[in-house]
Design an enzyme around this catalytic site. Structure first.
Site, PDB file in Angstrom:
ATOM      1  N   CYS A   1       0.820  -1.211   0.000  1.00  0.00           N
ATOM      2  CA  CYS A   1       0.000   0.000   0.000  1.00  0.00           C
ATOM      3  C   CYS A   1       0.856   1.265   0.000  1.00  0.00           C
ATOM      4  O   CYS A   1       0.445   2.296  -0.540  1.00  0.00           O
ATOM      5  CB  CYS A   1      -0.913   0.024   1.227  1.00  0.00           C
ATOM      6  SG  CYS A   1      -2.138  -1.297   1.245  1.00  0.00           S
TER       7      CYS A   1
ATOM      8  N   GLY B   1     -12.681  -7.814   1.685  1.00  0.00           N
ATOM      9  CA  GLY B   1     -11.384  -8.425   1.445  1.00  0.00           C
ATOM     10  C   GLY B   1     -11.106  -9.449   2.534  1.00  0.00           C
ATOM     11  O   GLY B   1     -11.790  -9.485   3.563  1.00  0.00           O
TER      12      GLY B   1
END
Length: 418
Positions: free
Chosen positions: A50, A185
């Site tokens: 990320c 997720g």
């Protein structure tokens, strides 16, 4: 051949840029194979999280790497250049050590990055793009990270991204205990977030994922329930907190779905935490009055207050890393001598074989073994010292003294023997 690190991270690039160059996990092996075909890259690994996308590679010429990086993601190099960094050899090694140790993370000392780097190495091994040099680099990297974490306080009382997500939610809701939490997720980050939120005992905890088996495994662990990904929009009004982190290249929650959910909730507030890169939740959602949308960059502000207590440990960790960088550079330098050592051994072996064959022929003719062995030893000695003797005889002027010192060190001769 030199080691290099090229990439961008949360220090150098905003989220809008980082999400454009994130590698999809299922295509990483393919991307590595493509990258090493860009001559003259010999070895490579890719770390894509990320907060960073970085290429680690060994080559004689690093200039093609940035071109490949931009071309692969279909982004103009001119657009990426202001955010890119390239570290050569020593700086690259130090950077990799620091990243694995959590010193370059958004949350100082966070442990997840080490697991992410190990995943990157496994994928490089699967792609067949790790050679002797980079395999050794990552072995040392994991050893250094372990040493830093075990001998310093860099990981003490760490504030993780998951804990920060809980903290952000508690800014809006007095307590998570009364809220319904939806996780979209089922990867490592969602697992960490679910564990943190579950510790606050929310009213309801749900896992939504494309693969239901993975969602069911997480839900069972935390006493929650599951949704299919295509059911999220319809179920959204029933949740107060939404945490999303998928590998989808496109948003999984759009502005329209959130607007409809707010209307059904009679505009009761919602907290949405988007930990994905590229983003899972359309950026326009942040403009809705009753939605508090946070991205990975926003979480950095939450954890900043916990950093001061770890600064003393940073100095200690940096000292460890600098020492280990010196050690790895020494190993690399010694690798440069390997071809010469191999050639020297081959030369000596050829001399030995020639003298041995000559001795065997003489003994086959009935020559005295003692004389044959004496001739063998003299022949080997003469041939082995021929090169150094010629080197000294040809040295002249100012070079003579240096040549004498060199041969003395080479054969471990004491001053009184020279």
């Amino acid at each position: 051949m030199q080691l290099f690190a090229l990439g961008l991270n949360h220090h150098t690039a905003p989220l809008a840029i980082r999400e454009q160059v994130a590698f999809r996990p299922e295509r990483l092996v393919e991307a590595l194979a493509n990258f090493v075909r860009v001559k003259p890259v010999k070895e490579a690994a890719i770390l894509s999280t990320c907060n960073r996308t970085e290429l680690y590679f060994a080559t004689r010429d690093p200039h093609h790497a940035a071109d490949w990086f931009a071309e692969y993601h279909r982004v103009a190099l001119g657009e990426l250049s202001p955010y890119l960094y390239t570290y050569p050899q020593r700086d690259a090694i130090r950077h990799v050590f620091r990243v694995a140790s959590g010193l370059d993370s958004m949350v100082l000392g966070e442990p997840q990055i080490l697991g992410q780097m190990k995943d990157a190495v496994r994928q490089a091994e699967e792609a067949g793009t790790l050679g002797v040099t980079m395999h050794k680099l990552f072995q040392r990297t994991f050893s250094v990270a372990k040493e830093v974490r075990s001998t310093t306080a860099i990981g003490a009382n760490i504030v993780s991204m998951a804990a920060a997500a809980v903290h952000l939610s508690e800014r809006i809701f007095e307590s998570v205990r009364e809220q319904r939490v939806l996780f979209i997720g089922a990867g490592e980050m969602i697992e960490l977030c679910a564990a943190h939120f579950n510790g606050e005992k929310p009213r309801r905890l749900t896992i939504a994922n494309r693969t239901l088996s993975r969602a069911e495994a997480l839900a069972e662990r935390f006493g929650g329930d599951v949704l299919r990904l295509d059911q999220v929009a319809e179920a959204l009004p029933h949740y107060d907190i939404v945490v999303s982190c998928t590998g989808s290249p496109l948003p999984v929650l759009g502005l329209g779905a959130v607007e409809r959910a707010l209307k059904a909730r009679r505009h009761r507030p919602m907290v949405m935490v988007d930990l994905a890169v590229p983003r899972d939740i359309e950026a326009e959602v942040a403009g809705l009055d009753d939605v508090f949308l946070y991205t990975v960059d926003d979480l950095a502000q939450v954890v900043a207050s916990g950093m001061e207590s770890r600064q003393a440990a940073v100095v200690e960790a940096e000292n460890i890393i600098n020492e280990r960088v010196d050690g790895f550079i020494h190993w690399l330098d010694s690798r440069g001598a390997v071809p010469t050592i191999r050639a020297l051994r081959q030369h000596a072996e050829q001399l030995r074989q020639a003298e041995l064959e000559r001795a065997l022929r003489l003994m086959a003719k009935g020559e005295d073994p003692h004389k044959v062995l004496e001739a063998l030893s003299q022949g080997l000695t003469n041939k082995l010292i021929h090169g150094p003797t010629r080197f000294l005889n040809e040295a002249e002027g100012a070079h003579l003294g240096d040549s004498i010192d060199l041969v003395g060190r080479l054969f471990n001769l004491h001053p009184d023997e020279r």
